[in-house]
Design an enzyme around this catalytic site. Structure first.
Site, PDB file in Angstrom:
ATOM      1  N   HIS A 156       1.156  -0.762  -0.217  1.00 23.61           N
ATOM      2  CA  HIS A 156      -0.106   0.213  -0.430  1.00 23.61           C
ATOM      3  C   HIS A 156       0.989   1.344  -0.071  1.00 23.61           C
ATOM      4  O   HIS A 156       2.407   1.278   0.608  1.00 23.61           O
ATOM      5  CB  HIS A 156      -1.168   0.332   0.877  1.00 23.61           C
ATOM      6  CG  HIS A 156      -1.553  -1.295   1.457  1.00 23.61           C
ATOM      7  ND1 HIS A 156      -2.798  -1.481   0.411  1.00 23.61           N
ATOM      8  CD2 HIS A 156      -1.946  -2.250   2.298  1.00 23.61           C
ATOM      9  CE1 HIS A 156      -2.977  -1.880   0.459  1.00 23.61           C
ATOM     10  NE2 HIS A 156      -2.854  -2.711   1.794  1.00 23.61           N
ATOM     11  N   ASP A 159      -1.109   8.431  -1.861  1.00 21.16           N
ATOM     12  CA  ASP A 159      -1.447   9.874  -2.534  1.00 21.16           C
ATOM     13  C   ASP A 159      -2.210  11.013  -1.454  1.00 21.16           C
ATOM     14  O   ASP A 159      -3.099  10.797  -2.386  1.00 21.16           O
ATOM     15  CB  ASP A 159      -0.956   9.630  -4.187  1.00 21.16           C
ATOM     16  CG  ASP A 159      -1.782  10.519  -4.508  1.00 21.16           C
ATOM     17  OD1 ASP A 159      -1.674  12.135  -4.524  1.00 21.16           O
ATOM     18  OD2 ASP A 159      -2.694  10.708  -6.603  1.00 21.16           O
ATOM     19  N   HIS A 161      -3.177  14.689  -2.185  1.00 21.56           N
ATOM     20  CA  HIS A 161      -3.729  15.691  -3.568  1.00 21.56           C
ATOM     21  C   HIS A 161      -3.097  16.903  -2.609  1.00 21.56           C
ATOM     22  O   HIS A 161      -3.236  17.956  -3.180  1.00 21.56           O
ATOM     23  CB  HIS A 161      -5.304  15.511  -3.548  1.00 21.56           C
ATOM     24  CG  HIS A 161      -5.660  14.339  -4.599  1.00 21.56           C
ATOM     25  ND1 HIS A 161      -6.713  14.434  -5.376  1.00 21.56           N
ATOM     26  CD2 HIS A 161      -4.611  13.162  -4.704  1.00 21.56           C
ATOM     27  CE1 HIS A 161      -7.108  13.266  -6.111  1.00 21.56           C
ATOM     28  NE2 HIS A 161      -6.269  12.194  -5.741  1.00 21.56           N
ATOM     29  N   HIS A 196      -5.834   9.484  -1.171  1.00 25.86           N
ATOM     30  CA  HIS A 196      -6.128   6.900  -1.617  1.00 25.86           C
ATOM     31  C   HIS A 196      -4.486   7.550  -1.932  1.00 25.86           C
ATOM     32  O   HIS A 196      -3.445   7.215  -2.441  1.00 25.86           O
ATOM     33  CB  HIS A 196      -6.688   7.888  -3.035  1.00 25.86           C
ATOM     34  CG  HIS A 196      -5.639   8.104  -3.771  1.00 25.86           C
ATOM     35  ND1 HIS A 196      -5.355   6.952  -5.060  1.00 25.86           N
ATOM     36  CD2 HIS A 196      -6.005   9.159  -4.378  1.00 25.86           C
ATOM     37  CE1 HIS A 196      -4.666   8.221  -5.616  1.00 25.86           C
ATOM     38  NE2 HIS A 196      -5.245   9.555  -5.772  1.00 25.86           N
ATOM     39  N   CYS A 197      -4.836   5.982  -2.092  1.00 28.06           N
ATOM     40  CA  CYS A 197      -3.516   5.251  -2.033  1.00 28.06           C
ATOM     41  C   CYS A 197      -3.743   4.232  -3.574  1.00 28.06           C
ATOM     42  O   CYS A 197      -4.813   4.834  -4.060  1.00 28.06           O
ATOM     43  CB  CYS A 197      -4.051   3.349  -1.719  1.00 28.06           C
ATOM     44  SG  CYS A 197      -2.901   1.859  -1.874  1.00 28.06           S
ATOM     45  N   HIS A 207      -6.981  -0.551  -5.250  1.00 27.14           N
ATOM     46  CA  HIS A 207      -7.401   0.163  -3.537  1.00 27.14           C
ATOM     47  C   HIS A 207      -8.179   0.899  -3.613  1.00 27.14           C
ATOM     48  O   HIS A 207      -8.680   1.057  -2.580  1.00 27.14           O
ATOM     49  CB  HIS A 207      -6.097   0.332  -3.527  1.00 27.14           C
ATOM     50  CG  HIS A 207      -5.002  -1.097  -3.842  1.00 27.14           C
ATOM     51  ND1 HIS A 207      -3.992  -1.148  -2.134  1.00 27.14           N
ATOM     52  CD2 HIS A 207      -4.404  -1.401  -3.903  1.00 27.14           C
ATOM     53  CE1 HIS A 207      -3.389  -2.188  -2.853  1.00 27.14           C
ATOM     54  NE2 HIS A 207      -4.054  -2.784  -3.647  1.00 27.14           N
ATOM     55  N   MET A 212      -9.917   1.937  -0.412  1.00 23.24           N
ATOM     56  CA  MET A 212      -8.840   3.344   0.359  1.00 23.24           C
ATOM     57  C   MET A 212      -8.584   4.775   0.073  1.00 23.24           C
ATOM     58  O   MET A 212      -7.460   4.576  -0.819  1.00 23.24           O
ATOM     59  CB  MET A 212      -7.684   2.462  -0.390  1.00 23.24           C
ATOM     60  CG  MET A 212      -6.275   2.381   1.041  1.00 23.24           C
ATOM     61  SD  MET A 212      -5.266   0.900   0.776  1.00 23.24           S
ATOM     62  CE  MET A 212      -3.853   1.204   2.280  1.00 23.24           C
ATOM     63  N   HIS A 317     -26.878  16.921  -1.440  1.00 23.68           N
ATOM     64  CA  HIS A 317     -28.197  17.373  -1.601  1.00 23.68           C
ATOM     65  C   HIS A 317     -28.573  17.080  -0.147  1.00 23.68           C
ATOM     66  O   HIS A 317     -28.749  16.203   0.415  1.00 23.68           O
ATOM     67  CB  HIS A 317     -29.064  17.288  -2.683  1.00 23.68           C
ATOM     68  CG  HIS A 317     -30.463  17.741  -2.048  1.00 23.68           C
ATOM     69  ND1 HIS A 317     -30.348  18.609  -2.785  1.00 23.68           N
ATOM     70  CD2 HIS A 317     -31.599  17.049  -1.596  1.00 23.68           C
ATOM     71  CE1 HIS A 317     -31.534  19.551  -2.192  1.00 23.68           C
ATOM     72  NE2 HIS A 317     -32.721  18.695  -1.570  1.00 23.68           N
ATOM     73  N   GLU A 340     -28.612  25.037  -3.430  1.00 25.45           N
ATOM     74  CA  GLU A 340     -29.136  23.219  -3.486  1.00 25.45           C
ATOM     75  C   GLU A 340     -28.700  21.989  -3.305  1.00 25.45           C
ATOM     76  O   GLU A 340     -29.021  20.843  -2.877  1.00 25.45           O
ATOM     77  CB  GLU A 340     -30.656  23.505  -4.183  1.00 25.45           C
ATOM     78  CG  GLU A 340     -30.223  22.838  -6.133  1.00 25.45           C
ATOM     79  CD  GLU A 340     -31.470  23.315  -6.663  1.00 25.45           C
ATOM     80  OE1 GLU A 340     -31.634  24.461  -7.391  1.00 25.45           O
ATOM     81  OE2 GLU A 340     -32.202  22.465  -6.149  1.00 25.45           O
ATOM     82  N   THR A 341     -27.918  22.013  -4.431  1.00 28.44           N
ATOM     83  CA  THR A 341     -27.057  20.376  -4.893  1.00 28.44           C
ATOM     84  C   THR A 341     -25.320  20.906  -5.337  1.00 28.44           C
ATOM     85  O   THR A 341     -25.363  21.727  -5.986  1.00 28.44           O
ATOM     86  CB  THR A 341     -27.962  19.870  -5.960  1.00 28.44           C
ATOM     87  OG1 THR A 341     -28.911  19.786  -5.103  1.00 28.44           O
ATOM     88  CG2 THR A 341     -26.634  18.512  -5.767  1.00 28.44           C
ATOM     89  N   HIS A 367     -27.847  12.500  -4.830  1.00 32.68           N
ATOM     90  CA  HIS A 367     -28.922  13.496  -5.669  1.00 32.68           C
ATOM     91  C   HIS A 367     -28.827  13.094  -6.850  1.00 32.68           C
ATOM     92  O   HIS A 367     -30.063  13.225  -7.331  1.00 32.68           O
ATOM     93  CB  HIS A 367     -28.912  14.752  -5.816  1.00 32.68           C
ATOM     94  CG  HIS A 367     -30.880  15.367  -5.395  1.00 32.68           C
ATOM     95  ND1 HIS A 367     -31.318  15.583  -7.529  1.00 32.68           N
ATOM     96  CD2 HIS A 367     -31.783  15.206  -4.279  1.00 32.68           C
ATOM     97  CE1 HIS A 367     -33.042  14.791  -6.590  1.00 32.68           C
ATOM     98  NE2 HIS A 367     -32.575  15.690  -5.318  1.00 32.68           N
TER      99      HIS A 367
END
Lengths: 403, 232
Positions: A156, A159, A161, A196-197, A207, A212, A317, A340-341, A367
C-alpha cells in the site's frame, strides 16, 4: 490499536508468494500491475528465489538541501474514525506546526449491505472506509508514519492531493507487509483534498474502489471566511466518504465471497470495467449513517459537511436544507452561497456549511436518487429543537376532498 | 387459466394435493390456532411461504416470479422474498384454487396480536411535537435482523408460529390509503408486519433503504397465510 483481523496471517506460503511477487516488482514504481492475471488457484506454491534488498539500501542519497524546519512546533494529531473529526483549532494559534499522524493500512473483511450479505475485503487506512479525516492549517506540515501490518497481503501507499511532488507522496510511500515509512509534506494550498492509495497501474483503482481513500482539510490560518471576509465557524463536522464498490457476482447473481484480501482482483477488474458500481455508499456500508448511527445536530447549530469521493463524480444534497456556504474547490476562492445541490468532482473533497433552522429528520444524499436509494448513498441527520411555523406549516393535513 | 381447467383433477393425497399433475404442498399451519380476545380463532401458517412452495405456483403458471436461493441455501428452508402485493395476490389466488381452501393474508390487527409476544417494545417516538409527526417514528434503535436467514432462525410463539420477528416483513391484507384513512378501490399501499409496522406501496418488491423516506424500511418482503379455523 491495530486489529489483526486478517486470517491471511496463517498461510505463510501464500504470503511468501505475494511477497515474492515484489520481484515483479518495481511494478509499483513503473505503473505495471504487480499481480495482474494472478488468481488464487494459479498461485505457485514455490517460495521466491530472492527478496528485494532492505529498505535501508533503497534509501536515495540525499542531494537536495535539507528542509528548513526552524520555527515549526511538533504536535501529534490523534486520528478518529469517520464521521467524526480530530480535535483541532478553526483559527490557528501560534506558529506553523509539524503535525505527526500515524496510519495503518489494514485489510479487513467488511459487510457492505447486510440485507444481501454483500461483503468486501476492504483496504483501509486505520480500519475505516473512508480513512480518517486529517486537519491542519495552511503552512503546517503533515508528518505521516504509514505502517503496513505484517499480516497484510498487499503493498500500500498514499497519494495526498494536498501535497506537492512525488505523485502526491505516492512515489515515496510504498510499504510492503511489515514495513513502515515516514513522509513529511507541507500544506501549501487551503481546501479539502482527497488522499488515496495508488500502488500503480490497475492496482490504483482496485485499491481506491476497495475503500482506500480519505480526506485532508487544510484550513486557512485565520479560519474560514465568506466572500466579504467575515469569519465563518462551525459547531461540528460531519465527514462523509462516498464509496463506489464494484462487487463481483457468481453465475446466479449472488455476491461472491473470498477467503483472502486480494483474491477478488481479477473478478473486481472485470466488474470495475463496467463503470457501473454495484454499491455507492456513505462511510463504507449501506445504512452506515442512518438509524442508530444517524448524524445528530440541534437547531441553531452549524455543521460543516465534508464529502470525499476519490474516484467518481457525485452531487450531495441535504433534503430539507441547503448548503449555505459551499467550497467546491479550495478555500482560496469565495464559497458558493445558498446552494441546493453541490458538485464533487471525482477525486475531490468538498466542504459545505449549513446552520439547521428546523428540527426533524434530514436525508443527506447523492442526488442521483437511483444511487441514493438503490445503491445506498444516503445518510440521515436527526435534528432536535423547536419547529418554526414561519418557515413551514402544514395548513391542511391530508383529507378526502368532495368529488 | 390452467387452474380452472384442472380443478377437477385436484384430489387430496396424504399431505399434498395433486393438481394439474403437480404436487401442491399443503401449507403447514402452526400447532395451535391464535385465539383473539373476542374468542375467534385463526390458523396461521407455521413458517413464511418458502421458495420451494412459491416455485410450485410458478411452475403451474400462476405466479410470475421464479425465485431462487443462494448456492448454499435450500429452497424448502428459505422464505420466499422479493414479493410485491401483486405477487402475493397471485399466490393466494392459486393456492386457494389448488387446495380448495380459503387462505388469506392476516389483517394488521391479527398480525400485531399474534406477533406481540416475540416483538420488542415499540420505542418512544423521537419527536413529540405534532408538527414533527412525520419524523417521529424514525428508528434510532439498533436494527440487528436485516440479513435473510433460513426459516426457524428467529423466535417461535406459544402457538408455534415461527420467525414473526425475523428479517422478512409480511404483507397484510390491510390497505393504507393515506392519513385520511378513506376507503379506496385502487389501494396504493398495504401494511406489512415485521419488527415494526410499515406501509409499503403495492408494487414494491425490495424496499430499498435510504433516500427521502424517513425511517428504516423493511429488509425483505414475504408472506404468511392464515385461514379461519373451521368450526366443529
Amino acid at each position: 490499536m491495530t486489529k489483526f483481523m486478517n486470517p491471511g496471517l496463517m498461510p505463510t506460503s501464500r504470503r511468501n508468494v505475494l511477497r515474492g511477487s515484489v520481484l515483479a516488482g518495481a511494478a509499483a514504481m513503473t505503473g505495471a500491475p504487480a499481480f495482474a492475471g494472478q488468481r488464487h488457484a494459479a498461485v505457485p506454491k514455490t517460495a521466491p528465489m530472492a527478496y528485494f534488498s532492505d529498505a535501508a539500501e533503497q534509501q536515495v542519497k540525499a542531494e537536495a538541501a535539507p528542509a528548513d524546519l526552524s520555527g515549526y512546533t511538533r504536535v501529534k494529531q490523534e486520528l478518529v474514525a469517520p464521521p467524526f473529526a480530530p480535535a483541532h483549532e478553526q483559527v490557528a494559534t501560534g506558529g506553523p506546526k509539524i503535525i505527526e499522524i500515524t496510519m495503518e493500512t489494514e485489510e479487513r473483511l467488511m459487510v457492505v449491505d447486510e440485507d444481501t450479505g454483500a461483503s468486501i475485503w476492504a483496504f483501509t487506512y486505520n480500519g475505516s472506509v473512508p480513512g480518517p479525516l486529517i486537519i491542519c492549517h495552511q503552512g503546517d506540515m503533515i508528518e505521516l508514519t504509514l505502517r503496513n501490518p505484517v499480516d497484510s497481503q498487499l503493498e500500500h501507499n498514499i497519494d495526498f492531493h494536498a501535497s506537492t511532488g512525488a505523485l502526491g507522496g505516492g512515489g515515496l510511500t510504498h510499504v510492503y507487509p511489515g514495513e513502515e515509512t515516514v513522509l513529511r509534506w507541507k500544506a501549501t494550498k487551503a481546501g479539502c483534498f482527497t488522499y488515496h492509495c495508488a500502488p500503480g497501474g490497475a492496482m490504483i483503482p482496485y485499491h481506491v474502489t476497495h475503500g482506500m481513500n480519505g480526506a485532508v482539510m487544510v484550513l486557512p490560518r485565520d479560519g474560514l471566511k465568506d466572500a466579504e471576509g467575515n469569519a465563518l465557524t462551525y459547531d461540528s463536522i460531519a465527514y462523509i466518504g462516498e464509496q463506489d464498490y464494484y462487487l463481483p457476482k457468481d453465475e446466479n447473481g449472488d455476491y461472491r465471497t473470498y477467503e483472502y484480501a486480494g483474491d477478488d482482483y481479477g473478478d473486481s477488474l472485470d466488474e470495475m470495467r463496467t463503470l457501473t458500481p454495484t454499491h455507492s455508499v456513505f462511510n463504507g456500508a449501506v445504512g452506515a449513517l442512518t438509524g442508530e448511527a444517524a448524524l445528530r445536530a440541534k437547531v441553531g447549530e452549524t455543521v460543516l459537511m465534508i464529502h470525499n469521493q476519490a474516484n467518481r463524480d457525485t452531487r450531495p444534497h441535504l433534503i430539507g436544507g441547503h448548503g449555505n456556504y459551499v467550497w467546491e474547490t479550495s478555500f482560496s476562492s469565495p464559497p458558493l452561497t445558498d446552494v441546493e445541490t453541490w458538485f464533487v468532482r471525482g477525486g475531490t473533497a468538498v466542504a459545505a456549511m449549513y446552520t439547521f433552522e428546523q428540527p426533524g429528520v434530514y436525508a443527506y444524499v447523492n442526488h442521483n436518487l437511483i444511487e441514493a436509494t438503490l445503491l445506498g448513498a444516503a445518510a440521515h441527520f436527526v435534528v432536535e429543537g423547536e419547529w418554526d411555523n414561519n418557515l413551514m406549516e402544514q395548513v391542511v393535513a391530508p383529507r378526502a376532498f368532495a368529488t | 387459466m390452467p387452474w380452472l381447467v384442472g380443478l377437477a383433477a385436484v384430489a387430496l393425497i396424504g399431505a399434498v394435493f395433486l393438481y394439474d399433475d403437480a404436487l401442491v404442498p399443503t401449507p403447514q399451519m402452526a400447532e395451535n390456532p391464535v385465539i383473539f380476545p373476542d374468542g375467534t380463532a385463526l390458523n396461521v401458517q407455521k413458517y413464511e411461504v418458502t421458495v420451494a412452495e412459491w416455485n410450485v405456483c410458478h411452475a403451474a403458471g400462476a405466479c410470475t416470479l421464479n425465485l431462487r436461493v443462494a448456492k448454499n441455501r435450500t429452497e424448502s428452508k428459505m422464505p420466499a422474498t422479493g414479493l410485491s402485493y401483486l405477487d402475493v395476490s397471485q399466490y393466494l389466488a392459486w393456492i386457494n384454487k389448488a387446495t380448495d381452501q380459503n387462505f388469506r393474508l392476516p389483517t394488521v390487527q391479527e398480525w400485531k396480536f399474534m406477533a406481540a409476544e416475540v416483538l420488542p417494545d415499540t420505542p418512544d417516538p423521537i419527536f413529540t411535537d405534532p408538527q414533527l409527526s412525520w419524523a417521529s417514528s424514525y428508528l434510532l434503535e439498533p436494527q440487528t435482523k436485516r440479513t435473510l436467514m433460513p426459516q426457524g432462525t428467529f423466535a417461535t410463539t406459544s402457538q408455534g408460529i415461527v420467525d414473526l420477528n425475523g428479517s422478512v416483513w409480511e404483507w397484510t391484507k390491510d390497505c393504507y390509503s393515506g392519513a385520511s384513512k378513506r376507503t379506496v378501490n385502487n389501494c396504493p399501499a398495504y401494511f406489512v408486519g415485521g419488527e415494526h409496522i410499515a406501509a409499503v406501496p403495492y408494487l414494491v418488491r425490495d424496499p430499498a433503504r435510504g433516500g427521502c423516506a424517513v425511517g428504516v424500511p423493511p429488509a425483505h418482503l414475504g408472506m404468511r397465510l392464515v385461514h379461519v379455523k373451521p368450526s366443529h
